[in-house]
Design an enzyme around this catalytic site. Structure first.
Site, PDB file in Angstrom:
ATOM      1  N   ASP A  63     -77.339  57.488  -1.780  1.00 52.31           N
ATOM      2  CA  ASP A  63     -76.341  58.161  -2.710  1.00 52.31           C
ATOM      3  C   ASP A  63     -76.795  57.675  -4.122  1.00 52.31           C
ATOM      4  OD1 ASP A  63     -75.365  59.155  -0.587  1.00 52.31           O
ATOM      5  OD2 ASP A  63     -73.538  57.964  -0.408  1.00 52.31           O
ATOM      6  N   ASN A 138     -69.004  60.167  -9.292  1.00 50.71           N
ATOM      7  CA  ASN A 138     -68.226  59.450  -8.532  1.00 50.71           C
ATOM      8  C   ASN A 138     -66.939  58.743  -8.979  1.00 50.71           C
ATOM      9  OD1 ASN A 138     -69.335  59.630  -5.968  1.00 50.71           O
ATOM     10  ND2 ASN A 138     -70.324  57.475  -5.923  1.00 50.71           N
TER      11      ASN A 138
END
Length: 298
Positions: A63, A138
């Protein structure tokens, strides 16, 4: 089709993955452009830079590598296909065992580009002047450094005070980031396309302080009342700055979005069950996950 390639050089077997990728590219008529740091592993190939025109971006890693690739695109509408070389890979689209199937589906357009909202983040000095700016896929986290004491933060939305938080810090997350630090701090999981902004205190002093989900139109401001002389701002766990009393952090929805490749036959809930071990044993659920083979191409 022009495809940029970003990779985490720390993964074992990356050189073999790159060899497989270049072989696929020749067969599928893909033009690859590699970030400069991969030159020693890829040889004489086109170099990826800020001006390279792309139809897609491929990230090889986890990620964090996908987040880095998204930041490098700087809001350009380029779909990102993440190939997971590690363990969790919540944002990535498939594992390294499915590299060939994933690249083939990308090449023939058998995918959906899922639009994810991002955040604009600004650090203002004590005079109200912007000294640094980022965008986050994020989250943005305002937290203490190595000091073992609480931070007191004034938090407001659209100019209206929400509360004064006494905590180790605060996470401001997108729905995409709801399964990252926000989840570890006790925040809610939000379906990734439900646009919202999530506020989650880190280890709050009182149990009455709870995470809060706000509409995407909210502009969040944070100011430190007292605590350590110097705090830290971290964006997507990768970039950031120091933060002092008297300064202001401003967070709002960005006009830029990130497009993440998703394949037909895959779903957020299936990924959540697998990655978080919900509803059963991980080994059993892994056996149930259908690979990107002919059965899932429909």
């Amino acid at each position: 089709m022009r495809v940029g390639v970003v990779a985490h050089r720390g993964y074992d077997g990356l050189a073999d993955v790159l060899r497989r990728l270049t072989g696929l590219a020749r067969r599928l008529d893909l033009r690859l452009a590699f970030e400069p740091e991969l030159g020693a592993l890829t040889g004489d190939h086109e170099v990826l830079d800020d001006d390279t025109e792309l139809d897609a971006l491929l990230t090889l890693g986890g990620d964090g590598t996908l987040l880095r690739g998204a930041r490098a695109l700087d809001g350009r509408a380029v779909p990102i296909l993440g190939i997971n070389l590690g363990r969790l890979g919540f944002l990535t689209s498939c594992g390294v065992d499915d590299l060939e199937a994933g690249i083939e589906r990308l090449a023939r357009g058998d995918f959906h580009a899922e639009r994810r909202m991002t955040l604009d983040v600004s650090a203002l000095d004590a005079s109200g002047n912007e000294r640094q700016r980022w965008f986050a896929l994020n989250d943005v986290v305002l937290h203490k450094g190595g000091f073992a004491r609480m931070v007191s933060l004034d938090v407001a939305a659209n100019g209206e005070s929400i509360a004064s938080y006494s905590a180790d810090g605060i996470v401001i997350a997108t729905p995409t980031g709801s399964t990252a630090y926000n989840l570890s701090a006790g925040g809610p999981i939000v379906y990734p396309t439900v646009e919202s902004i999530i506020l989650t205190p880190i280890s709050p002093h009182t149990m009455s302080v709870r995470p809060l989900v706000l509409p995407p139109s909210a502009q969040i401001t944070l100011r430190a009342e007292d605590g350590p002389e110097e705090l830290l701002v971290t964006v997507d766990g990768q970039v950031g700055t120091t933060f002092a009393s008297g300064e202001t952090l401003v967070v709002s929805r960005s006009a830029r979005a990130v497009q993440i490749v998703r394949f037909p036959g895959t779903s957020f809930f299936a990924r959540m069950r697998l990655k978080l071990g919900w509803g059963g044993l991980v080994d059993r659920d892994e056996r149930r996950e259908e690979p990107l083979d002919r059965k899932s191409r429909g």
